[in-house]
Design an enzyme around this catalytic site. Structure first.
Site, PDB file in Angstrom:
ATOM      1  N   SER A 165      17.314  -2.992  -2.446  1.00 10.04           N
ATOM      2  CA  SER A 165      17.653  -1.812  -1.735  1.00 10.04           C
ATOM      3  C   SER A 165      16.746  -1.841  -0.495  1.00 10.04           C
ATOM      4  O   SER A 165      15.540  -2.012  -0.218  1.00 10.04           O
ATOM      5  CB  SER A 165      17.612  -0.544  -2.575  1.00 10.04           C
ATOM      6  OG  SER A 165      17.946  -0.436  -3.774  1.00 10.04           O
TER       7      SER A 165
ATOM      8  N   VAL B 108       7.329   7.874  -2.950  1.00  8.97           N
ATOM      9  CA  VAL B 108       7.538   6.538  -3.031  1.00  8.97           C
ATOM     10  C   VAL B 108       9.001   5.918  -3.704  1.00  8.97           C
ATOM     11  O   VAL B 108       9.345   6.403  -4.486  1.00  8.97           O
ATOM     12  CB  VAL B 108       6.581   5.683  -3.961  1.00  8.97           C
ATOM     13  CG1 VAL B 108       6.395   4.208  -4.257  1.00  8.97           C
ATOM     14  CG2 VAL B 108       5.082   6.169  -3.540  1.00  8.97           C
ATOM     15  N   ASP B 109       9.615   5.008  -2.757  1.00  6.45           N
ATOM     16  CA  ASP B 109      10.865   4.473  -2.959  1.00  6.45           C
ATOM     17  C   ASP B 109      11.833   5.689  -3.201  1.00  6.45           C
ATOM     18  O   ASP B 109      12.805   5.345  -4.150  1.00  6.45           O
ATOM     19  CB  ASP B 109      10.774   3.325  -4.220  1.00  6.45           C
ATOM     20  CG  ASP B 109       9.853   2.376  -4.053  1.00  6.45           C
ATOM     21  OD1 ASP B 109       9.545   1.895  -2.792  1.00  6.45           O
ATOM     22  OD2 ASP B 109       8.822   1.994  -4.905  1.00  6.45           O
TER      23      ASP B 109
ATOM     24  N   LEU C 192       1.759   4.772   1.244  1.00  6.27           N
ATOM     25  CA  LEU C 192       1.416   5.279   2.325  1.00  6.27           C
ATOM     26  C   LEU C 192       1.221   6.988   2.171  1.00  6.27           C
ATOM     27  O   LEU C 192       1.999   7.598   1.321  1.00  6.27           O
ATOM     28  CB  LEU C 192       2.655   5.258   3.459  1.00  6.27           C
ATOM     29  CG  LEU C 192       2.576   3.890   3.869  1.00  6.27           C
ATOM     30  CD1 LEU C 192       4.077   3.731   4.476  1.00  6.27           C
ATOM     31  CD2 LEU C 192       1.536   3.116   4.755  1.00  6.27           C
TER      32      LEU C 192
ATOM     33  N   GLU D 114      17.706 -10.469  -0.865  1.00 11.94           N
ATOM     34  CA  GLU D 114      16.855  -9.585   0.047  1.00 11.94           C
ATOM     35  C   GLU D 114      17.010 -10.032   1.542  1.00 11.94           C
ATOM     36  O   GLU D 114      17.128  -9.309   2.454  1.00 11.94           O
ATOM     37  CB  GLU D 114      15.476  -9.759  -0.517  1.00 11.94           C
ATOM     38  CG  GLU D 114      15.291  -8.962  -1.796  1.00 11.94           C
ATOM     39  CD  GLU D 114      13.832  -8.622  -1.909  1.00 11.94           C
ATOM     40  OE1 GLU D 114      12.818  -8.467  -1.184  1.00 11.94           O
ATOM     41  OE2 GLU D 114      13.319  -8.890  -3.270  1.00 11.94           O
TER      42      GLU D 114
ATOM     43  N   ARG E 129       0.880  -1.106  -0.078  1.00 11.66           N
ATOM     44  CA  ARG E 129      -0.070  -0.064   0.062  1.00 11.66           C
ATOM     45  C   ARG E 129       0.669   1.483   0.127  1.00 11.66           C
ATOM     46  O   ARG E 129       1.855   1.342   0.690  1.00 11.66           O
ATOM     47  CB  ARG E 129      -0.880   0.012   1.346  1.00 11.66           C
ATOM     48  CG  ARG E 129      -1.769  -1.079   1.382  1.00 11.66           C
ATOM     49  CD  ARG E 129      -3.016  -1.198   0.583  1.00 11.66           C
ATOM     50  NE  ARG E 129      -3.804  -0.007   0.448  1.00 11.66           N
ATOM     51  CZ  ARG E 129      -4.633   0.150  -0.439  1.00 11.66           C
ATOM     52  NH1 ARG E 129      -4.750  -0.747  -1.382  1.00 11.66           N
ATOM     53  NH2 ARG E 129      -5.672   1.065  -0.511  1.00 11.66           N
TER      54      ARG E 129
ATOM     55  N   HIS F 268      13.103  -2.775  -1.232  1.00 14.77           N
ATOM     56  CA  HIS F 268      12.759  -2.724  -2.480  1.00 14.77           C
ATOM     57  C   HIS F 268      13.344  -3.566  -3.495  1.00 14.77           C
ATOM     58  O   HIS F 268      14.610  -3.638  -3.489  1.00 14.77           O
ATOM     59  CB  HIS F 268      12.516  -1.229  -3.063  1.00 14.77           C
ATOM     60  CG  HIS F 268      11.858  -0.996  -4.241  1.00 14.77           C
ATOM     61  ND1 HIS F 268      10.553  -0.816  -4.529  1.00 14.77           N
ATOM     62  CD2 HIS F 268      12.601  -0.656  -5.423  1.00 14.77           C
ATOM     63  CE1 HIS F 268      10.212  -0.801  -6.005  1.00 14.77           C
ATOM     64  NE2 HIS F 268      11.444  -0.596  -6.347  1.00 14.77           N
TER      65      HIS F 268
ATOM     66  N   ASN G 204      11.960   0.225   4.338  1.00  9.80           N
ATOM     67  CA  ASN G 204      11.330  -0.490   3.351  1.00  9.80           C
ATOM     68  C   ASN G 204      12.593  -1.248   2.557  1.00  9.80           C
ATOM     69  O   ASN G 204      13.549  -0.722   2.294  1.00  9.80           O
ATOM     70  CB  ASN G 204      10.676   0.287   2.622  1.00  9.80           C
ATOM     71  CG  ASN G 204       9.821  -0.445   1.051  1.00  9.80           C
ATOM     72  OD1 ASN G 204       9.234  -1.580   1.767  1.00  9.80           O
ATOM     73  ND2 ASN G 204       9.896  -0.170   0.038  1.00  9.80           N
TER      74      ASN G 204
HETATM   75  C1  GAR Z   1       9.891  -8.697  -2.008  1.00  4.62           C
HETATM   76  O1  GAR Z   1      10.542  -8.980  -3.076  1.00  4.62           O
HETATM   77  C2  GAR Z   1       9.902  -7.188  -1.714  1.00  4.62           C
HETATM   78  O2  GAR Z   1      11.152  -6.692  -1.978  1.00  4.62           O
HETATM   79  C3  GAR Z   1       8.724  -6.661  -2.632  1.00  4.62           C
HETATM   80  O3  GAR Z   1       7.661  -7.563  -2.429  1.00  4.62           O
HETATM   81  C4  GAR Z   1       8.398  -8.897  -2.241  1.00  4.62           C
HETATM   82  C5  GAR Z   1       7.657  -9.335  -0.913  1.00  4.62           C
HETATM   83  O4  GAR Z   1       8.066 -10.663  -0.593  1.00  4.62           O
HETATM   84  N1  GAR Z   1       8.417  -5.320  -2.256  1.00  4.62           N
HETATM   85  C6  GAR Z   1       8.120  -4.504  -3.079  1.00  4.62           C
HETATM   86  O5  GAR Z   1       7.763  -4.613  -4.029  1.00  4.62           O
HETATM   87  C7  GAR Z   1       7.569  -2.925  -2.354  1.00  4.62           C
HETATM   88  N2  GAR Z   1       7.455  -2.296  -3.668  1.00  4.62           N
HETATM   89  P1  GAR Z   1       7.896 -11.526   0.655  1.00  4.62           P
HETATM   90  O6  GAR Z   1       6.540 -11.248   1.207  1.00  4.62           O
HETATM   91  O7  GAR Z   1       8.183 -12.886   0.391  1.00  4.62           O
HETATM   92  O8  GAR Z   1       8.842 -10.732   1.636  1.00  4.62           O
END
Ligand code: GAR
Length: 197
Positions: free
Chosen positions: A138, A146-147, A95, A176, A93, A111, A109
């Protein structure tokens, strides 16, 4: 130094959340996991959090008339739990500036791109279509755009010939999971160093 009370915001499966919960289970880690919040009642990550003994609440955004009311409900839950640092982990979402201001300097966050490249959605597809040799992820402070907040840490992976967005996403996700616990610890240390107001 006392450990910061951590909340993690999710929308789905929560694999990054799980890595943070694992890290925070160590008593020497600078944050202790106190709450997981999801804007979707069926997020698989809620059950995972409970399996780690962490309180997990759904605050479905669809139950609220507008974004502000939804965010006020989240903010109230976070304050009731004495939260000091907020980690977004696949929270999908956008914010409002109001919420960002409430948690500015205390909200990070993850990303799935090498910011400032590819804020927003479809990051892996965009990296492949641009012919990038490298992709990555990142962790950044959340700001009103955003981001776009200051980057705390990044990790890189190669883009391989013939990669599909899914294959690249899987390769990035492995990084990640390593990056986020380290970056969260760095963020906690920065907060703890700030003079208290
Ligand atoms: C992850 O790859 C995260 O970086 C991305 O969603 C995925 C969540 O996976 N986030 C975004 O795209 C935010 N804009 P997870 O629920 O298994 O952690």
């Amino acid at each position: 130094m006392s450990r910061l009370r951590l909340a993690i915001l999710i929308s789905g499966r929560g694999t990054n959340m799980e890595r943070l919960l694992q890290a925070a289970a160590d008593e020497t880690y600078p944050a202790r996991a106190c709450l997981v919040l999801s804007n979707r009642a069926n997020a698989a990550g809620l059950d995972t959090a409970r399996a780690y003994g962490v309180e997990a609440l759904a605050i479905p955004h669809k139950d609220f008339e507008d974004r502000e009311r939804f965010e006020h409900a989240m903010d109230a839950a976070l304050r009731e739990h004495g939260i000091e640092i907020l980690a977004l982990a696949g929270f999908m979402r956008v914010l409002t500036p109001w919420f960002v201001r409430q948690w500015e300097g205390r909200m990070i966050n993850i990303h799935p791109s090498l910011l400032p490249k590819y804020p927003g959605l479809d990051t892996h597809k965009r990296a492949i279509e641009a012919g990038d040799a490298e992709a990555g992820c990142s962790v950044h402070w959340v700001s009103e755009s955003v981001d776009a907040g200051d980057v705390i840490a990044q990790a890189r992976v190669p883009v391989k010939a013939g990669d599909t967005p899914e294959e690249l996403a899987d390769r990035v996700l492995v990084e990640e999971h390593v990056l986020y616990p380290h970056a969260l610890a760095q963020a906690c240390e920065q907060i703890q160093k700030k003079p208290s107001s």
